[in-house]
Design a protein around this motif. Structure first.
Motif, short mmCIF file in Angstrom:
data_model
loop_
_atom_site.label_atom_id
_atom_site.label_comp_id
_atom_site.label_asym_id
_atom_site.label_seq_id
_atom_site.Cartn_x
_atom_site.Cartn_y
_atom_site.Cartn_z
N THR A 101 -10.83 -15.04 -16.77
CA THR A 101 -11.91 -14.27 -17.38
C THR A 101 -11.58 -13.93 -18.83
OG1 THR A 101 -11.00 -12.12 -16.71
CG2 THR A 101 -12.45 -13.26 -15.14
N THR A 102 -12.61 -13.64 -19.58
CA THR A 102 -12.42 -13.24 -20.99
C THR A 102 -11.57 -11.99 -21.08
OG1 THR A 102 -14.55 -14.20 -21.64
CG2 THR A 102 -13.63 -12.50 -23.08
N GLU A 103 -11.76 -11.05 -20.17
CA GLU A 103 -10.99 -9.82 -20.18
C GLU A 103 -9.50 -10.08 -19.98
OE1 GLU A 103 -15.18 -8.87 -19.01
OE2 GLU A 103 -13.69 -10.35 -18.40
N MET A 104 -9.16 -11.01 -19.11
CA MET A 104 -7.76 -11.38 -18.90
C MET A 104 -7.16 -11.96 -20.17
SD MET A 104 -7.94 -13.17 -15.12
CE MET A 104 -6.29 -13.86 -15.27
N TRP A 105 -7.88 -12.90 -20.77
CA TRP A 105 -7.37 -13.56 -21.96
C TRP A 105 -7.20 -12.58 -23.12
CZ3 TRP A 105 -4.70 -17.28 -23.86
CH2 TRP A 105 -4.78 -17.60 -25.21
N GLU A 106 -8.18 -11.74 -23.34
CA GLU A 106 -8.12 -10.80 -24.47
C GLU A 106 -6.96 -9.82 -24.32
OE1 GLU A 106 -11.97 -9.03 -24.65
OE2 GLU A 106 -12.85 -10.69 -25.80
N ARG A 107 -6.74 -9.32 -23.11
CA ARG A 107 -5.64 -8.37 -22.90
C ARG A 107 -4.29 -9.04 -23.14
NH1 ARG A 107 -4.75 -2.99 -22.86
NH2 ARG A 107 -6.87 -2.85 -22.01
N LEU A 108 -4.09 -10.23 -22.61
CA LEU A 108 -2.82 -10.93 -22.76
C LEU A 108 -2.62 -11.39 -24.20
CD1 LEU A 108 -0.45 -11.64 -20.96
CD2 LEU A 108 -1.54 -13.82 -20.43
N ASN A 109 -3.69 -11.84 -24.84
CA ASN A 109 -3.61 -12.28 -26.23
C ASN A 109 -3.26 -11.12 -27.15
OD1 ASN A 109 -3.86 -14.59 -27.93
ND2 ASN A 109 -5.77 -13.74 -28.74
N ARG A 110 -3.88 -9.98 -26.91
CA ARG A 110 -3.59 -8.80 -27.73
C ARG A 110 -2.15 -8.35 -27.54
NH1 ARG A 110 -7.27 -3.57 -26.85
NH2 ARG A 110 -6.12 -3.51 -24.88
N LEU A 111 -1.66 -8.39 -26.32
CA LEU A 111 -0.27 -8.02 -26.06
C LEU A 111 0.69 -8.96 -26.80
CD1 LEU A 111 2.04 -6.58 -24.57
CD2 LEU A 111 1.63 -8.10 -22.63
N TYR A 112 0.40 -10.25 -26.77
CA TYR A 112 1.27 -11.21 -27.44
C TYR A 112 1.38 -10.92 -28.93
CZ TYR A 112 2.45 -15.45 -29.99
OH TYR A 112 2.99 -16.32 -30.87
N PHE A 113 0.26 -10.69 -29.59
CA PHE A 113 0.29 -10.44 -31.02
C PHE A 113 0.99 -9.12 -31.35
CE2 PHE A 113 -3.09 -13.68 -31.16
CZ PHE A 113 -2.55 -14.49 -32.16
N ARG A 114 0.83 -8.13 -30.49
CA ARG A 114 1.53 -6.86 -30.75
C ARG A 114 3.04 -7.02 -30.62
NH1 ARG A 114 3.10 -2.70 -27.83
NH2 ARG A 114 2.03 -3.31 -25.92
N VAL A 115 3.49 -7.77 -29.61
CA VAL A 115 4.92 -8.01 -29.45
C VAL A 115 5.45 -8.80 -30.64
CG1 VAL A 115 6.66 -9.19 -28.05
CG2 VAL A 115 4.84 -7.89 -26.93
N ARG A 116 4.71 -9.81 -31.08
CA ARG A 116 5.16 -10.62 -32.21
C ARG A 116 5.24 -9.81 -33.50
NH1 ARG A 116 1.95 -15.93 -34.35
NH2 ARG A 116 0.68 -14.30 -35.32
N GLU A 117 4.26 -8.94 -33.70
CA GLU A 117 4.29 -8.10 -34.90
C GLU A 117 5.44 -7.10 -34.86
OE1 GLU A 117 0.45 -6.35 -34.90
OE2 GLU A 117 -0.59 -8.24 -35.39
N THR A 118 5.72 -6.56 -33.69
CA THR A 118 6.82 -5.60 -33.57
C THR A 118 8.16 -6.28 -33.82
OG1 THR A 118 5.54 -4.38 -31.90
CG2 THR A 118 7.89 -3.88 -32.06
N ALA A 119 8.30 -7.53 -33.44
CA ALA A 119 9.56 -8.26 -33.63
C ALA A 119 9.91 -8.37 -35.10
CB ALA A 119 9.46 -9.64 -33.01
N ALA A 120 8.91 -8.34 -35.97
CA ALA A 120 9.16 -8.48 -37.41
C ALA A 120 9.51 -7.16 -38.08
CB ALA A 120 7.94 -9.10 -38.08
#
Length: 321
Positions: A101-120
Motif C-alpha cells: 500500500t501507499t501508506e506502507m511505502w511512504e512510512r518506510l521511505n520516510r524512515l530511510y531518508f531520516r536515517v540517512r540524513e542522521t548518518a551525515a
C-alpha cells in the motif's frame, strides 16, 4: 499467484524491519543504563547488549556511544547496521511497490531518508536518544500500517513470517547470553534490562511479582503463551503463517516446513520450566536457535530457491523467479 521473488521480498521486509527495531531498542536501553545504575552494572549490561547485536568485545577499543554509532550507521562494508537494515527493507519494498500500500511505502521511505540524513550529522551524542525513539516509533507505525492496510493474503503472511522468525532468533540470542551467566552476575538490574530489551517489563510485572529471578524470567520470555515476544508465542505464530502459505509449495517441501515449525511449537508448548532453567537449559535454548535456522532454510528452499525440476507445470501457484 505469487512469484518467488515477490515472496522473498516480503519475507525480508519483515526480517529487516524487525532487526532494525530490535537494535534500536537495545542500543537505546544501553545508552541510558548508566543513568539508572552504577558504572559496573551499566558496563556489564552494555557488554551483553553489544554482544547480542554482534559487536566484538569493547574492552580497550571504544566507549558505548561510539560503539552504538557504528552499530547504527556502520563502517565501510558493514552489513549489520541499523542503516543497512532500513535500506534493505526499503529496497525490498521498492521491488514489490505494486504489491504494497501507499501508506506502507511512504512510512518506510520516510524512515530511510531520516536515517540517512542522521548518518551525515556530527552531533550523534546529542541526538542518539531521540533518534532511537523516533525510529522505534516509525517501525511500530509501519507494523500497524501493514496490519491495517494490507490484504492479509500471501504477501502479508510471508512478511509476518519473516518478522517472527527474526524476532525469535533475536530473543534467543539475548536469552543465551543472560542465562549463560550466574544469577548473581546478572542481578535485578540486569534482568530488568533484559525485559526492557524484549518489550516485556510491564507485561512481566502484570503476570509475575516484582521479584526478578532467572526461573520467572525464563517462564515468561520462553514459555508464556500470550506475550507476543515469548519464544512459545513466536513458534506458534510461525507455524500459523507457514500453514497459511503451504499450498504454494510442493508437497515434500510443504511437509518439511510444517514438520519443522510444528516440532518447534511442540517443543515450547509442552516444555516444563525445568527444561529451560535446569542443567540442560543452555542446550534447550541452543536447540530452539537451531530449529529457527532450520525453519528459515526450509522456507527459503520451499518458496524461494527451489529448482525448476522440483516443479512440474500446473502443480504450484507460486511463480518462478
Amino acid at each position: 499467484m505469487m512469484l518467488s521473488r515477490v515472496a522473498d521480498s516480503f519475507y525480508w521486509i519483515g526480517r529487516y524491519t524487525e532487526r532494525a527495531e530490535h537494535a534500536c531498542r537495545v542500543l537505546q536501553i544501553t545508552l541510558t543504563a548508566g543513568l539508572e545504575a552504577g558504572a559496573e552494572e551499566a558496563e556489564m549490561t552494555t557488554e551483553r547488549a553489544m554482544r547480542a547485536l554482534g559487536a566484538a568485545p569493547m574492552a580497550a577499543r571504544m566507549d558505548a556511544l561510539e560503539e552504538a554509532r557504528l552499530l547504527t550507521f556502520g563502517g565501510k562494508g558493514d552489513l549489520s547496521s541499523i542503516h543497512t537494515a532500513v535500506f534493505a527493507a526499503r529496497e525490498n519494498a521498492r521491488q514489490v511497490r505494486d504489491q504494497i500500500t501507499t501508506e506502507m511505502w511512504e512510512r518506510l521511505n520516510r524512515l530511510y531518508f531520516r536515517v540517512r540524513e542522521t548518518a551525515a550529522k556530527q552531533n550523534f551524542s546529542q541526538i542518539a536518544a531521540g533518534f532511537f525513539e523516533e525510529t522505534i516509533n516509525d517501525l511500530h507505525a509501519f507494523k500497524g500500517i501493514v496490519s491495517g492496510t494490507m490484504s492479509h493474503g500471501e504477501g502479508f503472511h510471508f512478511l509476518s513470517m519473516g518478522r517472527t522468525i527474526e524476532r525469535a532468533q533475536l530473543i534467543v540470542r539475548l536469552l543465551d547470553l543472560h542465562f549463560g551467566e550466574k544469577q548473581a552476575a546478572i542481578g535485578d538490574f540486569g534482568w530488568v534490562q533484559l525485559l526492557r530489551m524484549c518489550c516485556g517489563l510491564e507485561p512481566y510485572l502484570r503476570v509475575k511479582t516484582a521479584t526478578f529471578r532467572r526461573d520467572q524470567i525464563a517462564d515468561f520470555l520462553v514459555l508464556d503463551p500470550y506475550f507476543p515476544r515469548s519464544l512459545r508465542f513466536c513458534a506458534n505464530t510461525i507455524a500459523q503463517h507457514i500453514d497459511a502459505v503451504g499450498a504454494l509449495a510442493d508437497e515434500r517441501a510443504r511437509e518439511t516446513c510444517t514438520r519443522l515449525s510444528g516440532r518447534l511449537a511442540a517443543r515450547l508448548n509442552f516444555a516444563v520450566l525445568d527444561e529451560v532453567t535446569g542443567k540442560n537449559g543452555q542446550a534447550f535454548i541452543a536447540q530452539v536457535a537451531d530449529d529457527c535456522i532450520a525453519i528459515s532454510d526450509a522456507v527459503h528452499a520451499a518458496f524461494i530457491s527451489y529448482s525448476l525440476a522440483d516443479r512440474l507445470p500446473g502443480t504450484s501457484t507460486l511463480g518462478v523467479r
